[in-house]
Scaffold this active site. Structure first.
Site, PDB file in Angstrom:
ATOM      1  N   HIS A  62      -7.226   1.123  -6.662  1.00 56.46           N
ATOM      2  CA  HIS A  62      -6.230   0.012  -6.121  1.00 56.46           C
ATOM      3  C   HIS A  62      -6.473   0.725  -4.489  1.00 56.46           C
ATOM      4  O   HIS A  62      -5.845  -0.115  -4.167  1.00 56.46           O
ATOM      5  CB  HIS A  62      -5.468  -0.483  -7.149  1.00 56.46           C
ATOM      6  CG  HIS A  62      -5.157  -2.413  -6.519  1.00 56.46           C
ATOM      7  ND1 HIS A  62      -5.523  -3.013  -7.079  1.00 56.46           N
ATOM      8  CD2 HIS A  62      -4.141  -2.861  -6.056  1.00 56.46           C
ATOM      9  CE1 HIS A  62      -4.983  -4.433  -6.339  1.00 56.46           C
ATOM     10  NE2 HIS A  62      -4.215  -3.897  -6.417  1.00 56.46           N
ATOM     11  N   TYR A  90       1.493  -4.315   4.263  1.00 55.84           N
ATOM     12  CA  TYR A  90       0.953  -3.535   4.734  1.00 55.84           C
ATOM     13  C   TYR A  90       1.157  -3.430   6.306  1.00 55.84           C
ATOM     14  O   TYR A  90       1.217  -2.170   6.783  1.00 55.84           O
ATOM     15  CB  TYR A  90      -1.282  -3.792   4.898  1.00 55.84           C
ATOM     16  CG  TYR A  90      -1.593  -4.103   3.323  1.00 55.84           C
ATOM     17  CD1 TYR A  90      -1.863  -3.175   2.881  1.00 55.84           C
ATOM     18  CD2 TYR A  90      -1.639  -5.309   3.047  1.00 55.84           C
ATOM     19  CE1 TYR A  90      -2.611  -2.811   1.134  1.00 55.84           C
ATOM     20  CE2 TYR A  90      -2.383  -5.173   1.123  1.00 55.84           C
ATOM     21  CZ  TYR A  90      -2.368  -4.313   0.942  1.00 55.84           C
ATOM     22  OH  TYR A  90      -3.066  -4.021  -0.135  1.00 55.84           O
ATOM     23  N   LYS A 115      -8.575 -14.119  -8.899  1.00 53.12           N
ATOM     24  CA  LYS A 115      -7.880 -14.264 -10.168  1.00 53.12           C
ATOM     25  C   LYS A 115      -7.728 -15.964 -10.181  1.00 53.12           C
ATOM     26  O   LYS A 115      -7.838 -16.424  -8.552  1.00 53.12           O
ATOM     27  CB  LYS A 115      -6.430 -14.311  -9.266  1.00 53.12           C
ATOM     28  CG  LYS A 115      -5.637 -12.755  -9.477  1.00 53.12           C
ATOM     29  CD  LYS A 115      -4.776 -12.346  -9.344  1.00 53.12           C
ATOM     30  CE  LYS A 115      -4.469 -10.527  -9.126  1.00 53.12           C
ATOM     31  NZ  LYS A 115      -2.791 -10.393  -9.247  1.00 53.12           N
ATOM     32  N   HIS A 167      -5.582 -12.787  -1.304  1.00 52.83           N
ATOM     33  CA  HIS A 167      -4.424 -13.555  -1.402  1.00 52.83           C
ATOM     34  C   HIS A 167      -3.695 -14.652  -1.298  1.00 52.83           C
ATOM     35  O   HIS A 167      -4.777 -15.443  -0.835  1.00 52.83           O
ATOM     36  CB  HIS A 167      -3.596 -12.644  -0.850  1.00 52.83           C
ATOM     37  CG  HIS A 167      -3.750 -11.028  -1.211  1.00 52.83           C
ATOM     38  ND1 HIS A 167      -2.985  -9.774  -0.183  1.00 52.83           N
ATOM     39  CD2 HIS A 167      -3.911 -10.633  -2.274  1.00 52.83           C
ATOM     40  CE1 HIS A 167      -3.513  -8.850  -0.850  1.00 52.83           C
ATOM     41  NE2 HIS A 167      -3.617  -8.656  -2.096  1.00 52.83           N
ATOM     42  N   ARG A 194      -8.638  -0.198  -2.818  1.00 55.69           N
ATOM     43  CA  ARG A 194      -8.077  -1.096  -1.959  1.00 55.69           C
ATOM     44  C   ARG A 194      -7.342  -1.831  -1.042  1.00 55.69           C
ATOM     45  O   ARG A 194      -7.348  -2.327   0.426  1.00 55.69           O
ATOM     46  CB  ARG A 194      -7.694  -2.292  -2.545  1.00 55.69           C
ATOM     47  CG  ARG A 194      -7.358  -4.234  -2.412  1.00 55.69           C
ATOM     48  CD  ARG A 194      -7.244  -4.924  -3.355  1.00 55.69           C
ATOM     49  NE  ARG A 194      -6.588  -6.313  -4.244  1.00 55.69           N
ATOM     50  CZ  ARG A 194      -6.784  -7.309  -4.155  1.00 55.69           C
ATOM     51  NH1 ARG A 194      -8.504  -7.157  -3.225  1.00 55.69           N
ATOM     52  NH2 ARG A 194      -6.366  -8.640  -3.589  1.00 55.69           N
ATOM     53  N   ARG A 240     -10.958  -5.971  -6.420  1.00 59.19           N
ATOM     54  CA  ARG A 240      -9.909  -5.674  -7.836  1.00 59.19           C
ATOM     55  C   ARG A 240     -10.855  -4.461  -8.164  1.00 59.19           C
ATOM     56  O   ARG A 240     -12.119  -5.823  -8.124  1.00 59.19           O
ATOM     57  CB  ARG A 240      -9.146  -6.655  -8.008  1.00 59.19           C
ATOM     58  CG  ARG A 240      -8.631  -7.358  -7.024  1.00 59.19           C
ATOM     59  CD  ARG A 240      -7.837  -8.264  -7.822  1.00 59.19           C
ATOM     60  NE  ARG A 240      -6.575  -9.346  -6.908  1.00 59.19           N
ATOM     61  CZ  ARG A 240      -6.743 -10.545  -6.520  1.00 59.19           C
ATOM     62  NH1 ARG A 240      -8.129 -11.065  -6.387  1.00 59.19           N
ATOM     63  NH2 ARG A 240      -6.203 -11.284  -5.426  1.00 59.19           N
TER      64      ARG A 240
END
Length: 298
Positions: free
Chosen positions: A244, A279, A172, A270, A247, A148
């Site tokens: 992004h 995806y 995150k 994730h 990514r 990210r």
């Protein structure tokens, strides 16, 4: 309880107890601030504890004229979180967003670049400049590690474990993960560190920050967007390209070349496999090939 007091306490809760990043906290904050501005504009006198679902329905109806369905859904989700917090703190017994209908939105597939397009974009970098060497290292890192943009700009020299072939990424919620990094990208980063970064007058507090601007400070998110946008225009890709995009391309190319979804989930950081599953919708031909290759009936 005033709106400002509630919002201040809510931000502390998100940051300290839920461990969210500054960007995530600000995003939740903006959702509540939109509601506060609506109340002030329409001179509606109510508090976070007494506001009703009817008032919230009026608010959602008003913003539906200004933003698309995806943004409406995001705001409703943000408000739901805010009122869940008030319930958690025993300020309210109910969540007034419970009856709000979230707009139906299609699942947006990520934009991706072909390998040739990524090579073309990177080839537009002027390597005769110090910023060019830095930018090549930045884009190679984005693509080879699937970071990210915030993870990229906060990457530290002490996070580089080249001997082991990994970098440590803080994602995150300050969650750390180790991501493999290939030798080619290691080479570009090493060139940048030894030939470019070593000649920068680094400001106090940024001694360990990997990618620096010409003033010796950490790059901003916006600067990364600008760098990529300008290169995309030079390459005449005809696509909207952002950090992004690299990514998404990282994950898509891994999947198309046979990587399993769990491994991709770990590398992307994730929390839920459901997020990574998007995806799987990108290339249906890949799924057909998997069945043909691995199913015993084939």
């Amino acid at each position: 309880m005033t709106w400002q007091n509630a919002l201040h306490d809510y931000q502390l809760y998100l940051k300290i107890e839920r461990g969210l990043s500054t960007n995530s906290v600000n995003s939740y904050k903006r959702d509540v601030e939109k509601l506060i501005r609506f109340l002030e504009k329409n001179e509606i006198k109510t508090s976070p504890i007494k506001i009703t679902d009817e008032i919230l329905q009026q608010f959602i109806y008003s913003i539906s004229k200004e933003v698309n369905a995806r943004s409406q859904s995001r705001i409703i989700s943000g408000l739901r979180s805010f009122f869940d917090y008030l319930i958690f703190e025993n300020y309210r017994e109910d969540n007034p967003t419970a009856i709000l209908e979230t707009p139906k939105i299609g699942r947006k597939l990520p934009d991706t670049l072909a390998i040739e397009e990524i090579d073309l974009l990177i080839s537009q970098i002027d390597l005769s400049t110090s910023e060019g060497e830095r930018n090549r290292a930045i884009l190679e890192t984005l693509y080879s590690c699937g970071l990210r943009v915030t993870e990229l700009i906060t990457l530290k020299i002490s996070d580089l474990f080249f001997a082991e072939g990994f970098i440590k990424v803080t994602g995150k919620g300050n969650k750390e993960r180790f991501v493999p990094i290939n030798e080619k990208t290691q080479k570009y980063i090493t060139i940048y560190i030894n030939q470019i970064r070593s000649h920068i007058n680094i400001k106090k507090g940024f001694e360990d920050t990997l990618f620096l601007n010409r003033r010796g400070k950490q790059l901003t998110r916006n600067m990364i967007f600008i760098i990529i946008k300008e290169l995309a225009l030079k390459a005449e890709l005809g696509k909207t390209v952002s950090p992004h995009t690299f990514r998404h391309s990282f994950a898509t190319h891994l999947l198309e070349n046979g990587a399993d979804l769990r491994s991709i989930q770990q590398m992307l950081g994730h929390e839920s496999i459901t997020t990574t599953e998007i995806y799987m919708h990108i290339d249906k031909t890949f799924l057909k090939e998997v069945v043909e290759k691995y199913h015993p009936r084939n």
